[in-house]
Write a protein that holds these residues in place. Structure first.
Motif, PDB file in Angstrom:
ATOM      1  N   THR A 291       0.450 -43.074 -22.554  1.00 18.76           N
ATOM      2  CA  THR A 291       0.773 -44.550 -22.778  1.00 18.76           C
ATOM      3  C   THR A 291       2.436 -44.593 -22.259  1.00 18.76           C
TER       4      THR A 291
ATOM      5  N   ILE B 133      -5.997 -47.237 -24.945  1.00 17.08           N
ATOM      6  CA  ILE B 133      -6.301 -48.530 -24.663  1.00 17.08           C
ATOM      7  C   ILE B 133      -5.566 -49.571 -25.850  1.00 17.08           C
TER       8      ILE B 133
ATOM      9  N   TRP C  51      -2.037 -49.729 -25.657  1.00 15.07           N
ATOM     10  CA  TRP C  51      -1.393 -50.743 -24.722  1.00 15.07           C
ATOM     11  C   TRP C  51      -1.628 -51.942 -25.251  1.00 15.07           C
TER      12      TRP C  51
ATOM     13  N   ILE D 289      -6.579 -44.099 -17.962  1.00 18.01           N
ATOM     14  CA  ILE D 289      -7.759 -44.664 -18.278  1.00 18.01           C
ATOM     15  C   ILE D 289      -8.966 -44.498 -17.505  1.00 18.01           C
TER      16      ILE D 289
ATOM     17  N   SER E 278      -9.325 -45.639 -31.778  1.00 13.17           N
ATOM     18  CA  SER E 278      -8.724 -46.780 -32.027  1.00 13.17           C
ATOM     19  C   SER E 278      -8.359 -46.942 -33.738  1.00 13.17           C
TER      20      SER E 278
END
Length: 369
Positions: free
Chosen positions: A185, A307, A310, A333, A245
């Motif tokens: 990231t 993700i 981000w 990604i 996540s």
């Protein structure tokens, strides 16, 4: 609300922090001149504003040699937020209302909504420090990997779900994967290489110990704790995405990763140990299925991690760093999505044979003379 204290130390010299008209909002600021002429400024602000202030400070004092910026967590402040000196407390308002009596209805005042609550994202520097601490190459880290593998293998051989859960509690698998996602990231190649190395060594160590266990001990490949890890389904991919996540959210929100780490270990440790046990007992079809599950979960965790970072707004401090990070993030990604599709294709077009009860004869036992 969650608060942070930022201390700025400037060495003796003509430089000073000065006014902060264009800086992000702060709740309080205190300046102190030390005995050697150095300047110490202490600022208290909401957690969600810390990242913007750190960027502003970097532009103002980043070129001053010998400067130091320290971020501290504020556990409590007095007076409380919303009850500054001179304001009337809730108890005092109640006493005044009783003594004054009814004076007719009053228009209720509209309350201002707080822009950020206690769950505001912590600063990028705090996230980076927390993540890098979790991937230190220490004997304790690899000892925990080895011990969690041994416990998980023992639980699988005995078909004990409770023991397998205990192994996942002590498995330190969340740190390297979250660090790998953060490195991608921020386009931090040093962090990427370090996280990849720690992750690889940990997985190899766990796999090697599991293979040794499968070679030395009798393995019943039909027990639920092993057989259930030889098949990959949509639920497994969803679990891994949720684990990645949740791991990132625990870091960016300043929540303890102890319990979240169990969820990441659920996706990685049992299938890894099952792969090793089945390889050690030469059950190649089952080992293939468990390996596919391990790799699929590994890819999904890192994809979800990037993700989520981000979406949380974690980015480099400078604009040119952001440009590099944007490109690397797209490549990362794309790579993880491609790998996930390849693994799904391998599972669909070359599915592993399911382990059923009629294969119980594959159990390896030491013959007695």
């Amino acid at each position: 609300m969650a608060l942070r204290q930022i201390d700025i130390y400037l060495p003796p010299g003509p430089e000073a922090l000065g006014e902060m008209e264009d800086a992000p909002s702060v709740l309080s600021r205190h300046d102190l001149t030390l005995e050697d002429g150095a300047q110490l400024t202490s600022i208290v602000l909401e957690t969600g504003d810390a990242d913007a202030l750190l960027e502003w400070l970097h532009k103002q004092v980043g070129q001053i040699e010998g400067h130091r910026i320290v971020v501290l967590e504020v556990l409590a402040t007095l007076p409380r937020q919303g009850e500054e000196e001179g304001e009337t407390s809730v108890d005092e308002l109640g006493a005044l209302d009783e003594s004054a009596g009814d004076t007719g209805p009053e228009e209720p005042e509209e309350e201002e909504e707080e822009p950020r609550g206690a769950a505001a994202t912590v600063s990028r520097e705090e996230v980076y420090q927390d993540v890098t601490e979790s991937i230190r190459v220490t004997s304790v880290h690899y000892a925990l990997v080895a011990l969690s593998t041994i416990v998980a293998a023992g639980g699988m051989l005995r078909d004990s779900t409770a023991v397998v859960i205990g192994a996942m509690v002590i498995a330190p698998l969340i740190g390297p994967n979250i660090a790998l996602a953060l490195g991608a990231t921020l386009a931090d190649w040093t962090l990427i290489r370090r996280a990849a190395l720690v992750n690889l060594l940990g997985l190899v160590l766990g796999l090697g110990l599991a293979v040794l266990g499968g070679f030395l001990f009798p393995v019943d490949v039909t027990v639920a704790e092993i057989a259930s890890r030889t098949r990959v389904g949509l639920a497994d991919v969803v679990l891994a995405l949720a684990a990645g996540s949740a791991g990132v959210l625990s870091v960016t929100r300043g929540v303890s990763t102890a319990l979240i780490g169990v969820m990441v270990a659920v996706a990685l440790l049992p299938p890894l140990v099952a792969t090793g046990l089945l390889m050690g007992t030469a059950h190649w079809s089952g080992a293939y299925g468990a390996a596919m599950l391990t790799l699929t979960n590994l890819v999904a965790i890192n994809l979800a991690g990037i993700i989520t970072f981000w979406i949380q707004g974690i980015r480099p401090m400078t604009w040119y760093g952001e440009e590099k990070a944007r490109k690397l993030r797209r490549y990362a990604i794309s790579l993880w999505v491609l790998l996930l599709l390849v693994l799904v294709g391998a599972i669909v077009f070359a599915p592993p044979s399911s382990i059923t009860g009629d294969q119980a004869s594959t159990t390896i036992e030491t013959p007695l003379d």
